[in-house]
Design a protein around this motif. Structure first.
Motif, PDB file in Angstrom:
ATOM      1  N   ASP A 168      96.334  24.571 -54.365  1.00 52.08           N
ATOM      2  CA  ASP A 168      96.352  23.148 -54.692  1.00 52.08           C
ATOM      3  C   ASP A 168      95.187  22.361 -54.117  1.00 52.08           C
ATOM      4  OD1 ASP A 168      98.831  23.364 -56.093  1.00 52.08           O
ATOM      5  OD2 ASP A 168      99.868  23.438 -54.170  1.00 52.08           O
ATOM      6  N   THR A 169      94.358  23.001 -53.332  1.00 50.52           N
ATOM      7  CA  THR A 169      93.210  22.303 -52.780  1.00 50.52           C
ATOM      8  C   THR A 169      92.104  23.290 -52.442  1.00 50.52           C
ATOM      9  OG1 THR A 169      92.437  20.847 -50.999  1.00 50.52           O
ATOM     10  CG2 THR A 169      94.192  22.403 -50.453  1.00 50.52           C
ATOM     11  N   LEU A 170      90.870  22.816 -52.497  1.00 50.62           N
ATOM     12  CA  LEU A 170      89.712  23.621 -52.105  1.00 50.62           C
ATOM     13  C   LEU A 170      89.182  23.194 -50.741  1.00 50.62           C
ATOM     14  CD1 LEU A 170      87.881  23.714 -55.554  1.00 50.62           C
ATOM     15  CD2 LEU A 170      89.303  25.502 -54.510  1.00 50.62           C
TER      16      LEU A 170
ATOM     17  N   GLU B  87      97.507  21.305 -44.614  1.00 47.59           N
ATOM     18  CA  GLU B  87      98.420  20.167 -44.655  1.00 47.59           C
ATOM     19  C   GLU B  87      99.530  20.384 -45.682  1.00 47.59           C
ATOM     20  OE1 GLU B  87      98.464  15.468 -46.078  1.00 47.59           O
ATOM     21  OE2 GLU B  87      96.561  16.489 -45.711  1.00 47.59           O
ATOM     22  N   VAL B  88      99.159  20.806 -46.876  1.00 50.12           N
ATOM     23  CA  VAL B  88     100.158  20.914 -47.933  1.00 50.12           C
ATOM     24  C   VAL B  88     101.029  22.151 -47.786  1.00 50.12           C
ATOM     25  CG1 VAL B  88      98.782  22.204 -49.616  1.00 50.12           C
ATOM     26  CG2 VAL B  88     100.522  20.587 -50.409  1.00 50.12           C
ATOM     27  N   THR B  89     100.475  23.246 -47.242  1.00 53.43           N
ATOM     28  CA  THR B  89     101.253  24.483 -47.100  1.00 53.43           C
ATOM     29  C   THR B  89     101.913  24.608 -45.738  1.00 53.43           C
ATOM     30  OG1 THR B  89      99.390  25.778 -46.252  1.00 53.43           O
ATOM     31  CG2 THR B  89      99.658  25.669 -48.651  1.00 53.43           C
TER      32      THR B  89
ATOM     33  N   VAL C   9      94.670  30.426 -61.804  1.00 57.07           N
ATOM     34  CA  VAL C   9      94.857  29.681 -60.562  1.00 57.07           C
ATOM     35  C   VAL C   9      95.703  28.458 -60.891  1.00 57.07           C
ATOM     36  CG1 VAL C   9      93.743  28.387 -58.718  1.00 57.07           C
ATOM     37  CG2 VAL C   9      92.680  30.492 -59.578  1.00 57.07           C
ATOM     38  N   ASN C  10      96.880  28.380 -60.301  1.00 57.36           N
ATOM     39  CA  ASN C  10      97.801  27.273 -60.559  1.00 57.36           C
ATOM     40  C   ASN C  10      97.591  26.164 -59.537  1.00 57.36           C
ATOM     41  OD1 ASN C  10      98.902  28.817 -62.593  1.00 57.36           O
ATOM     42  ND2 ASN C  10     100.690  29.458 -61.400  1.00 57.36           N
ATOM     43  N   CYS C  11      97.349  24.957 -60.015  1.00 56.67           N
ATOM     44  CA  CYS C  11      97.112  23.812 -59.139  1.00 56.67           C
ATOM     45  C   CYS C  11      98.045  22.680 -59.536  1.00 56.67           C
ATOM     46  CB  CYS C  11      95.656  23.359 -59.245  1.00 56.67           C
ATOM     47  SG  CYS C  11      95.288  21.859 -58.318  1.00 56.67           S
ATOM     48  N   VAL C  12      98.965  22.306 -58.656  1.00 53.37           N
ATOM     49  CA  VAL C  12      99.847  21.162 -58.891  1.00 53.37           C
ATOM     50  C   VAL C  12      99.087  19.901 -58.485  1.00 53.37           C
ATOM     51  CG1 VAL C  12     102.030  20.052 -58.310  1.00 53.37           C
ATOM     52  CG2 VAL C  12     101.903  22.547 -58.471  1.00 53.37           C
ATOM     53  N   VAL C  13      98.875  19.017 -59.436  1.00 53.76           N
ATOM     54  CA  VAL C  13      98.053  17.828 -59.188  1.00 53.76           C
ATOM     55  C   VAL C  13      98.937  16.700 -58.664  1.00 53.76           C
ATOM     56  CG1 VAL C  13      96.486  16.134 -60.209  1.00 53.76           C
ATOM     57  CG2 VAL C  13      96.460  18.523 -60.993  1.00 53.76           C
TER      58      VAL C  13
END
Length: 611
Positions: A242-244, A251-253, A278-282
């Motif tokens: 979800d982030t690069l 933070e998110v994980t 690559v799955n990214c939840v926006v």
């Protein structure tokens, strides 16, 4: 519905046997919608049908109805029990008690089911299901904010989870029915120790028609496990990221590991897989400003970056301020000069969930999963198995059917499991969020029948208010399940509005009425049971249905009629708030049409009844 919710919560403490619960649940559906006579009728037909199923397959119908040993064995044969109730629009699945307001609407699937998909995996809207997602663990080595609370979730005991052999059996069953794609999910599937062995055994199902084995992972352990997973048969990989930005990843994980995930993505892209996604939840104010960087990943990597609209789940603190729509993402991406040429590509197929876009001369492409803004329910071809063995026909649906319990009972053949699956698929709603057909959130054990409404006739004769020589007025009402159901009232007669507690209705001011209720059950039988009902006919290949069959426990049809009559007389004992009803007459008839035994129960009462 509130009464049934209470009952579903407490029935395990009541010690009620499952055969009686089938009658209790059926009669509860009638009591919600109609009169005491209807209750009696459904109890009678439910008891008769349950007894018949027991006798026809195992013998001992009376023992079944009285709650003797192994009360669920024979009910595996009753795969589709349909009961009609006067003026009833309720659908009941009998363990736990589960009521759904049934409203059939016109609906057309976006595509016809694949010819390879058997009817057992085609729902009532024509959608064929050839894609099975199997959760193989509830555990995860991350704590993503949108997925679960920081403290984690309560885990199911290991002995309640599917074993490897059970997963393979389920996979084989679905592949034989037409599933050609299986995806393993979690939790995090790579934490399961026997993952590679599981993949190898499922890979052997390709000879039966399986084409794709996929897995969704957070990618933390891919650098060291990827070669072995590929060798075991894995050919499609979805990696969640979800982030690069490493700090935001943590933070998110709520865990470290960004560098490992990026390494895994690059190895997978060069590893010869059919597809790497690559799955990214926006999420607004978290990673919306990074979607351009994600698209730029596809310039040199042959991957598909999939932007997923944030969906509400328990524990993820979803709110619309975080939500970013598909259209907003597209506009955001095209503001970058190098990405202004982003264009829509031809979607791979009618069941593809992603809307795909690409930039000319980029090695990869971009997809958008629009679950919220533009749902794709009309072409849904997915079914899900939870880690503890429950079949979910919709990600957002609360209804689940336990295949684990059916398999562990020791009596469910693959054919019986297929019929259980078929019953669940046929109850799939038109789209997620369709509350008009949603249940009470109970998990349904499939050993007991499913009940749905058919056309019925109810006759009510009102007695005079004082002695009279005039003939009582007779009122006949006919209802049919194909007509639109009445709008349910917000006022429930068996709920005290002052304290929201269940209560018995006071009928002291009511006048006695003559009421006749007819309930009808269609018991759909397996071929093996039907053979027991057939006798050799005059021709070489002909057969006739016996008017009665014998078993070690006695005559089957006669026993069913006796059990049904007993059930009618016990109605007020089975239904907590039903008044004792004087039964004027009870007539139970049976007949056979094809693989269906039709049982009809007609009950007449004269009492102060009728809600």
């Amino acid at each position: 519905k509130k009464m049934l919710q209470w009952a579903a919560t407490h029935h395990r403490l009541m010690g009620t046997t499952q055969p009686l619960l089938s009658a209790v649940s059926a009669s509860a559906s009638a009591s919600v919608s109609g009169s005491g006579g209807g209750v009696c009728g459904v109890v009678g037909v439910g008891a008769a049908a349950t007894a018949f199923s027991s006798s026809a397959s195992r013998g001992g119908a009376m023992m079944m109805m009285m709650g003797a040993h192994h009360p669920t064995r024979a009910l595996h044969t009753t795969t589709h029990l349909r009961v009609s109730v006067a003026r009833s629009t309720a659908l009941v699945t009998a363990w736990p008690m589960h009521t759904i307001l049934h409203h059939k609407r016109s609906y057309t699937a976006a595509s016809s089911p694949s010819p390879s998909v058997k009817d057992s995996l085609v729902d009532e809207f024509g959608r064929g299901h050839n894609y099975l997602r199997i959760s193989i663990t509830e555990r995860c080595n991350l704590r993503c904010q949108y997925c679960m609370p920081e403290e984690g979730v309560s885990l199911t005991p290991n002995d309640k989870l599917l074993t490897k052999d059970e997963i393979v059996r389920i996979a084989r069953l679905f592949v034989k029915s037409g599933v050609d794609k299986i995806r393993f999910t979690g939790g995090e599937p790579t934490v399961r120790k026997d993952l590679e062995e599981l993949l190898r055994e499922v890979n052997d199902l390709r000879s039966l028609g399986l084409q794709t084995i996929a897995m969704t992972t957070n990618g933390i352990v891919l650098p060291r496990k990827l070669p072995a997973l590929k060798a075991a048969g894995l050919d499609v990989l979805n990696i969640s990221l979800d982030t690069l930005v490493p700090e935001k990843f943590e933070e998110v994980t709520r865990r470290k590991g960004f560098d490992k995930v990026m390494e895994g993505i690059k190895l997978a892209a060069a590893g010869g897989f059919k597809a790497v996604k690559v799955n990214c939840v926006v999420m607004r104010e978290f990673n919306l400003d990074e979607i351009i960087d994600f698209v730029l990943l596809t310039e040199h990597l042959p991957i598909e970056v999939r932007f997923i609209e944030l969906m509400p789940f328990d524990g993820n603190s979803w709110n619309d301020t975080k939500f970013v729509s598909y259209n907003e993402m597209i506009k955001k991406i095209k503001t970058h000069p190098r990405l202004a040429s982003l264009h829509r590509t031809e979607d791979p197929g009618p069941n593809e969930t992603a809307k795909t876009w690409a930039v000319p001369e980029f090695a990869g492409r971009v997809g958008f999963i629009t679950s919220m803004s533009e749902h794709f329910c009309g072409s849904c071809n997915r079914l899900r198995i939870t880690a503890d063995g429950n079949l979910k026909v919709c990600l957002f649906g609360s209804s689940e059917v336990s295949l684990r319990d059916a398999m562990r009972s020791g009596y469910a053949t693959d054919e019986e499991l297929e019929r259980i699956v078929n019953g669940a698929v046929k109850r799939k709603k038109a789209h997620h969020g369709d509350d008009t057909e949603e249940g009470l959130g109970c998990r349904c054990v499939p050993q007991l029948p499913t009940l749905t409404p058919l056309s019925t006739t109810s006759t009510t004769t009102r007695a005079p208010t004082r002695p009279s020589t005039t003939t009582p007025t007779t009122i006949t009402k006919t209802s049919d399940a194909t007509t639109a159901p009445p709008t349910p009232s917000n006022t429930l007669s068996h709920i005290d509005s002052s304290n929201n507690m269940p209560t018995m209705v006071d009928v002291s001011s009511k006048q006695p009425t003559h009421r006749t209720a007819v309930a009808r059950a269609h018991v759909r039988l397996p071929d093996a049971v039907m053979r027991c009902l057939q006798q050799p006919g005059a021709g070489n290949n002909s057969s006739t249905i016996a008017s009665e069959i014998a078993s070690s426990k006695g005559p089957v049809f006669a026993t069913a009629i006796i059990a049904g009559t007993m059930g009618v007389k016990q109605t007020s004992q089975l239904i907590p708030f039903c008044h004792p009803l004087p039964i004027e007459g009870c007539k139970i008839k049976t007949r056979v049409e094809g693989n269906i035994v039709i049982i009809e129960c007609t009950v007449r009462v004269f009492h102060k009844t009728g809600v």
